[in-house]
Each structure stands twice: as C-alpha cells, then as structure tokens.
Design an enzyme around this catalytic site. Structure first.
Site, PDB file in Angstrom:
ATOM      1  N   LYS A   1      40.120 -70.432  40.627  1.00  0.00           N
ATOM      2  CA  LYS A   1      40.081 -71.180  39.368  1.00  0.00           C
ATOM      3  C   LYS A   1      41.259 -70.707  38.503  1.00  0.00           C
ATOM      4  O   LYS A   1      41.945 -71.499  37.898  1.00  0.00           O
ATOM      5  CB  LYS A   1      38.757 -70.970  38.624  1.00  0.00           C
TER       6      LYS A   1
ATOM      7  N   PHE B   1      28.492 -62.220  34.887  1.00  0.00           N
ATOM      8  CA  PHE B   1      28.601 -62.843  36.201  1.00  0.00           C
ATOM      9  C   PHE B   1      27.927 -64.204  36.297  1.00  0.00           C
ATOM     10  O   PHE B   1      26.904 -64.473  35.672  1.00  0.00           O
ATOM     11  CB  PHE B   1      27.987 -61.922  37.269  1.00  0.00           C
TER      12      PHE B   1
ATOM     13  N   GLY C   1      39.245 -65.366  42.451  1.00  0.00           N
ATOM     14  CA  GLY C   1      38.882 -66.781  42.499  1.00  0.00           C
ATOM     15  C   GLY C   1      40.101 -67.641  42.204  1.00  0.00           C
ATOM     16  O   GLY C   1      40.965 -67.251  41.407  1.00  0.00           O
TER      17      GLY C   1
ATOM     18  N   ARG D   1      33.124 -68.389  30.171  1.00  0.00           N
ATOM     19  CA  ARG D   1      33.357 -69.045  28.880  1.00  0.00           C
ATOM     20  C   ARG D   1      32.576 -70.354  28.737  1.00  0.00           C
ATOM     21  O   ARG D   1      32.512 -70.890  27.636  1.00  0.00           O
ATOM     22  CB  ARG D   1      34.848 -69.294  28.668  1.00  0.00           C
TER      23      ARG D   1
ATOM     24  N   HIS E   1      31.555 -65.430  40.585  1.00  0.00           N
ATOM     25  CA  HIS E   1      31.744 -63.992  40.835  1.00  0.00           C
ATOM     26  C   HIS E   1      30.957 -63.568  42.077  1.00  0.00           C
ATOM     27  O   HIS E   1      31.447 -62.812  42.910  1.00  0.00           O
ATOM     28  CB  HIS E   1      31.211 -63.159  39.660  1.00  0.00           C
TER      29      HIS E   1
ATOM     30  N   VAL F   1      34.083 -72.175  42.538  1.00  0.00           N
ATOM     31  CA  VAL F   1      32.651 -72.508  42.647  1.00  0.00           C
ATOM     32  C   VAL F   1      32.302 -73.360  41.431  1.00  0.00           C
ATOM     33  O   VAL F   1      32.679 -73.044  40.296  1.00  0.00           O
ATOM     34  CB  VAL F   1      31.782 -71.231  42.700  1.00  0.00           C
TER      35      VAL F   1
ATOM     36  N   GLN G   1      46.943 -66.885  37.964  1.00  0.00           N
ATOM     37  CA  GLN G   1      46.688 -65.443  38.072  1.00  0.00           C
ATOM     38  C   GLN G   1      46.775 -65.006  39.536  1.00  0.00           C
ATOM     39  O   GLN G   1      47.385 -63.978  39.873  1.00  0.00           O
ATOM     40  CB  GLN G   1      45.301 -65.144  37.496  1.00  0.00           C
TER      41      GLN G   1
ATOM     42  N   GLN H   1      44.814 -58.459  27.748  1.00  0.00           N
ATOM     43  CA  GLN H   1      45.127 -59.826  28.203  1.00  0.00           C
ATOM     44  C   GLN H   1      44.646 -60.886  27.222  1.00  0.00           C
ATOM     45  O   GLN H   1      44.733 -62.076  27.509  1.00  0.00           O
ATOM     46  CB  GLN H   1      44.568 -60.072  29.610  1.00  0.00           C
TER      47      GLN H   1
ATOM     48  N   MET I   1      35.648 -59.308  34.648  1.00  0.00           N
ATOM     49  CA  MET I   1      35.398 -58.929  33.258  1.00  0.00           C
ATOM     50  C   MET I   1      33.907 -59.102  32.953  1.00  0.00           C
ATOM     51  O   MET I   1      33.514 -59.151  31.787  1.00  0.00           O
ATOM     52  CB  MET I   1      36.255 -59.776  32.312  1.00  0.00           C
TER      53      MET I   1
HETATM   54  O1  PAF Z   1      40.035 -62.919  36.250  1.00  0.00           O
HETATM   55  C1  PAF Z   1      39.586 -62.009  35.519  1.00  0.00           C
HETATM   56  O2  PAF Z   1      38.389 -61.877  35.295  1.00  0.00           O
HETATM   57  C2  PAF Z   1      40.558 -61.020  34.878  1.00  0.00           C
HETATM   58  O3  PAF Z   1      41.736 -61.643  34.526  1.00  0.00           O
HETATM   59  C3  PAF Z   1      40.813 -59.781  35.763  1.00  0.00           C
HETATM   60  C4  PAF Z   1      41.518 -60.157  37.055  1.00  0.00           C
HETATM   61  C5  PAF Z   1      39.515 -59.070  36.059  1.00  0.00           C
HETATM   62  C6  PAF Z   1      41.725 -58.806  35.022  1.00  0.00           C
HETATM   63  O4  PAF Z   1      41.151 -58.360  33.847  1.00  0.00           O
END
Ligand code: PAF
Length: 283
Positions: A149, A33, A147, A187, A37, A176, A153, A61, A30
C-alpha cells in the site's frame, strides 16, 4: 511472545539467534494492527524461524502539522493480535532511546522521494529510511516485510538497502482490503461513517482506471483526468492530493502506458490522508 524495549538487548539476542543458524524476519510497524499487518506477520511466520515485529510510532516521519500525537495507539490489543499469529518478539523501544538528544545522522533517497507522497510530505521518507535502517541494524534480520500500500516506501527502502549494501532481503506483500475494497490502514479509524462510505470509491476508481487501460486508453493524462472527475463526484468530501501514473521501479512519471505502470493516489478525507495504488497492465 516476548516484548523487548531495550535496543542493546535486541541486538544481543538477534546476534545469538543468527549464530545458531535461525532465519530471522522483521515486520516493521507503527502499531494499531489490522488485517494488513497480520498478513505480513503470517507471511513472516511461514517463511522464517523467528519473527520480530517492531512497534514504534516514528516521530521523524511526521511533519509538524501531521498526526504524530493523534496517531492511533493500542499496545495491549496489538500485542494480543501479534501473539495470535505466532510472532516471537515485539520490539517496542521508547522514543528517547531510539533518538538520543544528540541524534544527527539521516538517511535519504532524494531521487525517489521527490515523487508522489514526497511532494506533500517533505522529510517523510528521510524519517522512514532513518528509522528502518536503525531497525535493520538493531534486529539484523535476513528478511524484512513491507506492505505495498505504501508502494513508494517499499521502492525507496529497496533502493536504500541496495545502495548501502544492507544484508537484508526486502519482501513486498499485496495490499489487504476491506470487503468494499478500501485499503486497510490504521488511519481509516479517523473516518466518520459517511467518509468511510465515500472512501470505498478510492479503490473502485482505481479498478475503473485498470479497465480503461485494458480497453486501450494509454494516455496517462486522460486516465488521470477521468479518475479525478470520478473522485470529485463519488468522494465529495475528499480533496485529491495527487493522482499519478509512474514507473514501478524508479517512480518517474509515465506519459504513455506502453508497459506496466503504477497508478498511485492520495486523498485527504476528513482527518485522514488515504493512499492507494494499483498496477496498470497493458495486456
Ligand atoms: O509503514 C510504516 O508503518 C512505517 O513507515 C515504518 C516502515 C514502520 C517506519 O516507521
């Protein structure tokens, strides 16, 4: 590095690349970076021929009271950083092209989404699964890198791919951390100086819990209550959303730690909700 906005263009490009035998990887993001990332992108660079990074702040989401509008965005900085680690293509679609007004199909893995973050973020993982499956269908990668973290997910996406026979290999990469141990997250930019200092104690607490387990404490409730006390003392501005010990594969709560388990936490701190986790080992 090329930037592509059009889903059709990306689909045509990746099917051409696949026909020519190239190994394609996708790092879904998203944006905004950080080194976390970049570590995923570097892994992709070393392990595939063509690296795609998707950059899309996925509205579905986020809950209605969550930070979709304020989520940090800096497209120029992101593209520069991605280019520096050798990314080949950034896929950055517009919201209305990804979700057309009549969009009506959703993907969910309810059994795994009922735990941990799923409790306080209803609908979150449905939004994640739906966008990730769409991205897989558009980019059609051999490998997709996530990742750990966002451990829940990662487990949910692996399950979705298995259940729906999606031909992509899911790679999970280590968390990381900043020098003081705070897990990197876009965030973290919400934190004030004081909150940022307190936030380092999230990982310090997780490490203590690892030690307790190694020293023979096997009862999850005991570990959770000791850790919760530790957080209340050392993260006074924080509010614990959850501290849970779960099975690494199916995320079910673990009562007695007699084999590897995941200790996962979520803490509200100022404007941020921070998550982290650690593997508890018994030997
Ligand atoms: O982990 C994230 O940044 C988001 O949940 C993802 C996997 C890009 C989906 O929007």
């Amino acid at each position: 590095m090329d930037i592509i906005n059009d889903p059709k263009e990306i689909q045509e490009l990746t099917s051409r690349l696949k026909c020519s035998g190239k190994i394609i990887s996708l790092v879904p993001t998203m944006g905004y970076f950080h080194a976390g990332h970049l570590s995923l992108m570097k892994w992709a660079r070393e392990n595939s021929d063509i690296v795609f990074v998707s950059l899309f702040v996925n509205p579905t989401q986020f809950g209605p009271k969550e930070d979709y509008n304020s989520y940090p965005r800096d497209f120029e900085r992101d593209t520069k950083m991605a280019q520096e680690v050798g990314v080949d293509y950034i896929f950055a679609p517009e919201k209305d092209v990804i979700y057309e007004p009549d969009h009506g199909t959703w993907v969910s893995v309810p059994k795994l989404a009922q735990y941990l973050c799923g409790k306080s973020r209803p609908g979150h993982f449905q939004g994640v699964c739906t966008i990730v499956l769409k991205l897989f269908n558009l980019v059609n990668p051999h490998l997709a890198i996530f990742g750990k973290k966002d451990y829940q997910q990662f487990v949910i996406i692996k399950k979705m791919v298995k259940d729906l026979n999606v031909p992509v290999k899911i790679i999970g990469r280590p968390i990381v951390r900043e020098i003081d141990g705070l897990a990197m997250s876009s965030r973290n930019s919400y934190l004030t100086q004081d909150e940022r200092k307190q936030a380092a104690n999230i990982y310090l607490g997780l490490k203590k819990a690892c030690e307790w387990t190694k020293n023979g404490v096997r009862d999850s409730e005991t570990i959770i209550s000791k850790l919760s006390e530790c957080y209340m003392e050392h993260i006074p501005s924080g509010e614990i959303d959850y501290i849970e010990i779960v099975d690494p594969t199916d995320l079910t709560p673990v009562k007695t730690i007699d084999k590897e388990a995941i200790l996962a936490v979520a803490i509200y701190l100022g404007k941020a909700r921070l998550i982290d986790n650690i593997l508890l080992e018994v030997k």
